[in-house]
Design a protein around this motif. Structure first.
Motif, PDB file in Angstrom:
ATOM      1  N   GLN B 130     -58.115 -60.546 -95.389  1.00  0.00           N
ATOM      2  CA  GLN B 130     -58.752 -60.560 -94.075  1.00  0.00           C
ATOM      3  C   GLN B 130     -59.581 -59.305 -93.847  1.00  0.00           C
ATOM      4  O   GLN B 130     -60.680 -59.357 -93.305  1.00  0.00           O
ATOM      5  CB  GLN B 130     -57.696 -60.705 -92.978  1.00  0.00           C
ATOM      6  CG  GLN B 130     -57.089 -62.091 -92.949  1.00  0.00           C
ATOM      7  CD  GLN B 130     -56.363 -62.351 -91.661  1.00  0.00           C
ATOM      8  OE1 GLN B 130     -55.856 -61.426 -91.039  1.00  0.00           O
ATOM      9  NE2 GLN B 130     -56.313 -63.594 -91.260  1.00  0.00           N
ATOM     10  N   ASN B 131     -59.047 -58.157 -94.276  1.00  0.00           N
ATOM     11  CA  ASN B 131     -59.807 -56.913 -94.136  1.00  0.00           C
ATOM     12  C   ASN B 131     -61.108 -56.972 -94.919  1.00  0.00           C
ATOM     13  O   ASN B 131     -62.145 -56.513 -94.468  1.00  0.00           O
ATOM     14  CB  ASN B 131     -58.976 -55.713 -94.620  1.00  0.00           C
ATOM     15  CG  ASN B 131     -57.871 -55.373 -93.634  1.00  0.00           C
ATOM     16  OD1 ASN B 131     -57.938 -55.788 -92.479  1.00  0.00           O
ATOM     17  ND2 ASN B 131     -56.885 -54.639 -94.088  1.00  0.00           N
ATOM     18  N   GLN B 132     -61.021 -57.560 -96.114  1.00  0.00           N
ATOM     19  CA  GLN B 132     -62.206 -57.649 -96.955  1.00  0.00           C
ATOM     20  C   GLN B 132     -63.284 -58.516 -96.318  1.00  0.00           C
ATOM     21  O   GLN B 132     -64.459 -58.231 -96.409  1.00  0.00           O
ATOM     22  CB  GLN B 132     -61.846 -58.243 -98.336  1.00  0.00           C
ATOM     23  CG  GLN B 132     -60.901 -57.392 -99.149  1.00  0.00           C
ATOM     24  CD  GLN B 132     -61.504 -56.058 -99.531  1.00  0.00           C
ATOM     25  OE1 GLN B 132     -62.585 -56.003-100.079  1.00  0.00           O
ATOM     26  NE2 GLN B 132     -60.809 -54.964 -99.223  1.00  0.00           N
ATOM     27  N   THR B 133     -62.815 -59.590 -95.665  1.00  0.00           N
ATOM     28  CA  THR B 133     -63.786 -60.507 -95.095  1.00  0.00           C
ATOM     29  C   THR B 133     -64.094 -60.180 -93.643  1.00  0.00           C
ATOM     30  O   THR B 133     -64.827 -60.903 -92.983  1.00  0.00           O
ATOM     31  CB  THR B 133     -63.270 -61.958 -95.183  1.00  0.00           C
ATOM     32  OG1 THR B 133     -61.981 -61.988 -94.559  1.00  0.00           O
ATOM     33  CG2 THR B 133     -63.154 -62.425 -96.605  1.00  0.00           C
ATOM     34  N   GLY B 134     -63.507 -59.099 -93.152  1.00  0.00           N
ATOM     35  CA  GLY B 134     -63.806 -58.656 -91.804  1.00  0.00           C
ATOM     36  C   GLY B 134     -63.138 -59.456 -90.708  1.00  0.00           C
ATOM     37  O   GLY B 134     -63.468 -59.328 -89.534  1.00  0.00           O
ATOM     38  N   GLN B 135     -62.161 -60.306 -91.079  1.00  0.00           N
ATOM     39  CA  GLN B 135     -61.440 -61.084 -90.072  1.00  0.00           C
ATOM     40  C   GLN B 135     -60.249 -60.306 -89.555  1.00  0.00           C
ATOM     41  O   GLN B 135     -59.764 -59.394 -90.222  1.00  0.00           O
ATOM     42  CB  GLN B 135     -60.901 -62.356 -90.712  1.00  0.00           C
ATOM     43  CG  GLN B 135     -61.745 -63.575 -90.525  1.00  0.00           C
ATOM     44  CD  GLN B 135     -61.018 -64.753 -91.129  1.00  0.00           C
ATOM     45  OE1 GLN B 135     -60.550 -64.700 -92.251  1.00  0.00           O
ATOM     46  NE2 GLN B 135     -60.940 -65.817 -90.370  1.00  0.00           N
TER      47      GLN B 135
END
Lengths: 244, 309, 288
Positions: B130-135
């Motif tokens: 999620q952090n990687q995808t900005g969620q």
């Protein structure tokens, strides 16, 4: 001439650096009782455990009616037709006596289930002479009766070869006579049996042929009378003479 | 089914039918309570189906549950809702089978540790993704009401009981009783013990993931730290053991009092919930081995002996 | 290089914690899942000594170790020995001890939360950096590593060269034979359990010098210690130390290079590898 059921060829078992069984070979013929005897620590139990699939041999082959058992897990050897009892009796304490025997009939070599399996189990319990103790909880059985139940469980899958690992050990003289009669009656009905035993009377009266093991290797083979008079065998049991 | 078995099943069927009507008489507070209980009945009963006979203590519930909530979170906008619990169950079953294949041939301690860490592992990975995808978290806004959730869970509970009843009569159930008694014997009578255990472990995996999928709308907002909260796994273990795993009804007998007690403690002394959990664990080990099922068996035995003498 | 050294420094303290658990599991045969809480308690003690009484954490060890020993010894005698006596099989004891120590773990978290609150706690002791190979490291990490090494070495010498140590090792190898040669297995188990607990608590005091703890973080350390013990092999001191170093380096590398939030995931991947390929431990012999 009878057929060979089990063929052990060049089997060796090493535990780390220790050689427990060295280059063992022998054949077991149909409808015969084969004895494996020898002093304590000579590798008899290890040999049996390799046949039943508890251990995998380091080298060699074990063939049961042509199928190689060496290295197969226990549940596969059981399905191929190896039935066994344990040196220290292993019953299933939370199951009833009948269920203990049914356990041997459901998943093994010959399989039945439900009412047929239960009927079969009751017949076998009768066959091994458990009789009236059938309704008792497993924990309150006498010693010989626990051995009977275990034997019935091993028979329940109708094994092609039955391994009895010191099944007669620890019985008192009366029980021993009963036990010997029971094993003999199994042979008479045509079972093929491998008997690991210390009790000499049992070996003399039951075995058709014997293999003698010492320090993991086979030192003699033949009828009980032959091997028990063999000087090498006597030495192995009684220790080396000074002049030997 | 024989006539006798039918009579035995009758009170349970009656109980189920009574449970169906709870939403019509209960207010919002008690409906919410009933939903929580239904959830734990499914989780604890399916847990006990595996852990009862095998004696393996699984702490993987939170991992499966979390996977289920995420299935709903990701899929509720594109797929019809009824499909989500099914997909979740499939994924949960696969995850359980994988975990089982790795750990179930080893001793019980390894299994406990591995399952305990599983939820944390999945949580960390999901958070990272999620952090990687900005969620961050996800909103699950549906028209599903608490009532619907309750009925779905009730249906699932009925399924779990049915599965448990069928397994108890099957060869698999018999094989598992043998394994629980003596695994060496089990192998020597021809049971593929690893396969039997893995097969059974997929049941709590599927059930917990389906529960997670059904409950996701209740949370409205899902994020990894709540979806994979390890506390859930422990609550399930304790309820199942408090009730007892020897019988199918055991976990139910643990879920009801423990849920009420938990609710009471969280309201009166919210900081003491963990202490409560610890004390109940110790109570089960030292005072109530076998849970209420064990207690019931002891009482019956004493009664019978007293009557016979 | 920075990762390597930081990892090794962290691994030193991990090794000490895992040695404590290994003593308890390897000798007393109790998988103590409350181990991490005792670690946190050790950390709390050091924190309290430093902030309330200005006693340095190093000096506090002198107090932490014997108290933890007595506490763990009592836990074994009062709580666990009855379970050992009533257990019908190794499996039954395993389940009972898992549940009982989980119970203790939660109860301890509850008690510590009640006593100290749920917040994080840390303190600044020897927080100045030192330079090694051009990178700087906290002095406290260095001190913790050195102390862990000294205590670990002491423990190893004690186990290897004293009669009491020999007794514990005999018990670890074969409990029934140990009984035959006249070892009081109950006393020896209690001793091992107490000692293991003391070592863990000391590890906790050391870790509190550079690591922020809170009442509920114990379970994380229990898991790490378990992973190390399983990876290194039960009862294997050398394996434990090597495994602890590997874990320390691996965690540091993942935290620096990928994401600090993935340290436990990294530990788990290691664990998974061990379970798949070497379930008997890094140096364990494969039963053939």
């Amino acid at each position: 001439m009878s057929r060979t059921v089990l063929q052990v060829q060049g089997v060796t078992k090493r535990f780390g650096g220790l050689v427990a069984v060295r280059d063992m070979s022998f054949d077991v013929t149909e409808h015969q009782v084969m004895g494996i005897i020898g002093p304590n620590g000579s590798g008899k139990s290890t040999m049996i455990n390799m046949i039943s699939g508890l251990f995998a041999p380091s080298e060699g082959s074990i063939r049961l009616n042509g199928a190689d058992l060496a290295g197969l897990p226990a549940h596969k050897t059981a399905r191929l037709g190896v039935g066994r009892t344990f040196q220290l009796v292993r019953l299933l304490p939370e199951l009833s006596v009948v269920e203990n025997v049914v356990a041997g009939a459901v998943f093994g070599h010959r399989r039945t289930w439900g009412r047929t399996a239960e009927l079969h189990a009751r017949q076998l319990l009768d066959r091994v002479g458990l009789g009236g103790a059938i309704g008792l909880p497993v924990s309150s059985l006498t010693y010989i009766d626990t051995k009977r139940v275990e034997l019935a469980r091993a028979l329940a899958g109708d094994p092609a070869v039955l391994l009895l690992d010191e099944w007669l050990a620890g019985l008192n003289p009366t029980e021993l006579a009963t036990g010997i009669d029971l094993v003999r009656s199994l042979r008479d009905e045509g079972r093929t049996i491998i008997l690991v035993e210390h009790v000499m009377d049992a070996i003399r009266s039951l075995c058709d042929r014997c293999v003698v093991m010492s320090s993991g290797a086979k030192i003699a083979q033949g009828t009980p009378a032959e091997v028990l008079s063999d000087p090498g065998v006597i030495r192995a049991y009684l220790g080396e003479d000074e002049d030997a | 089914m024989s006539g006798q078995e039918f009579l035995k099943a009758l009170p349970w069927v009656a109980l189920l039918i009574a449970a169906v009507f709870v939403p019509f008489v209960a207010g919002p507070y008690w409906l919410s309570m009933a939903t929580t209980m239904a959830m734990f009945v499914v989780l604890a009963t399916s847990w006990a189906l595996f852990s009862g006979p095998t004696h393996y203590i699984s702490l993987a519930t939170a991992a499966f549950f979390g996977v289920g909530t995420f299935v709903t979170g990701l899929g509720f906008q594109t797929l019809p809702f009824w499909m989500l619990p099914l997909i979740a169950a499939g994924l949960g079953g696969i995850l359980a089978a994988l975990v089982g294949m790795v750990t179930l041939r080893l001793s019980g301690v390894y299994f406990v540790i591995f399952t305990l860490g599983l939820a944390e592992l999945v949580r960390q990975v999901v958070t990272w993704v999620q952090n990687q995808t900005g969620q961050r978290g996800m909103y699950v806004l549906t028209s599903i009401t608490e009532r619907d959730i309750y009925w779905m869970l009730l249906g699932l509970a009925a399924l779990v009981y049915l599965a448990g009843w069928l397994i108890g009569r099957s060869k698999l159930g018999f094989a598992l009783r043998i394994i629980g008694n003596d695994e060496t014997v089990a192998r020597h009578v021809g049971i593929d013990t690893a396969l039997a255990k893995v097969a059974l472990f997929t049941i709590p995996g599927m059930a917990a993931a389906a529960v997670g999928a059904m409950l996701a709308p209740r949370y409205i907002y899902i994020e990894p730290s709540t979806a994979f909260a390890p506390l859930l796994s422990f609550q399930v273990v304790i309820m199942a053991l408090l009730g007892g795993t020897g019988r199918l009804w055991g976990p139910l007998a643990g879920v009801i009092p423990f849920t009420l007690l938990w609710e009471f403690i969280t309201r009166q002394a919210p900081n003491q919930t963990l202490l409560l959990l610890g004390v109940v664990f110790l109570l089960i080990v030292y005072v109530l081995p076998g849970g209420f099922v064990g207690l019931w068996a002891r009482i019956r035995r004493r009664f019978h002996q007293g009557g016979g003498a | 290089m920075f990762i390597l050294i930081t990892g090794l420094l962290l691994g030193g303290t991990y090794a000490l914690i895992a040695l404590g658990l290994n003593l308890q599991y390897g000798v007393a045969r109790i998988m103590n899942l409350a181990n991490g809480e005792l670690l946190v308690a050790g950390g709390f003690a050091a924190f309290w000594a430093y902030t309330a009484a200005q006693v340095s954490p190093v000096a506090a060890l002198v107090l932490v170790a014997p108290i933890a020993f007595v506490l763990n010894w009592l836990i074994y005698r009062i709580m666990l020995q009855p379970l050992v006596s009533r257990a019908k099989s190794r499996g039954a004891l395993e389940v009972d001890s898992i549940l009982a120590t989980f119970g203790m773990s939660f109860a301890l978290v509850g008690i510590m939360t009640a006593l100290f609150g749920g917040g994080y706690f840390n303190y600044a002791y020897l927080a100045q950096p030192v330079d090694i190979f051009g990178s700087s490291y906290g002095q406290n990490r260095l001190v913790a590593f050195v102390l862990a090494a000294i205590i670990g070495l002491g423990l190893w010498l004690w186990l290897s060269y004293t009669r009491a140590g020999l007794r514990l090792r005999a018990l670890a190898v074969n409990p029934s034979s140990a009984r035959l040669v006249g070892i009081d297995t109950r006393a020896a188990s209690a001793l091992a359990f107490g000692l293991g607990g003391a070592v863990t608590a000391v590890g906790g005091a050391l870790i509190s010098m550079f690591f922020t703890l809170d009442a509920s973080v114990g379970i994380l350390f229990t898991m790490k210690a378990l992973i190390i013990v399983i990876m290194g092999g039960v009862g294997d001191i050398r394996g434990t130390i090597v495994a602890a170093m590997i874990l320390g380096i691996c965690e540091t590398a993942v935290a620096r290079l990928i994401d600090p939030g993935l340290t436990l995931a990294a530990a788990y991947v290691l664990f998974l590898g061990v379970l798949l390929f070497r379930p008997q431990g890094l140096f364990g012999k494969k039963p053939t």
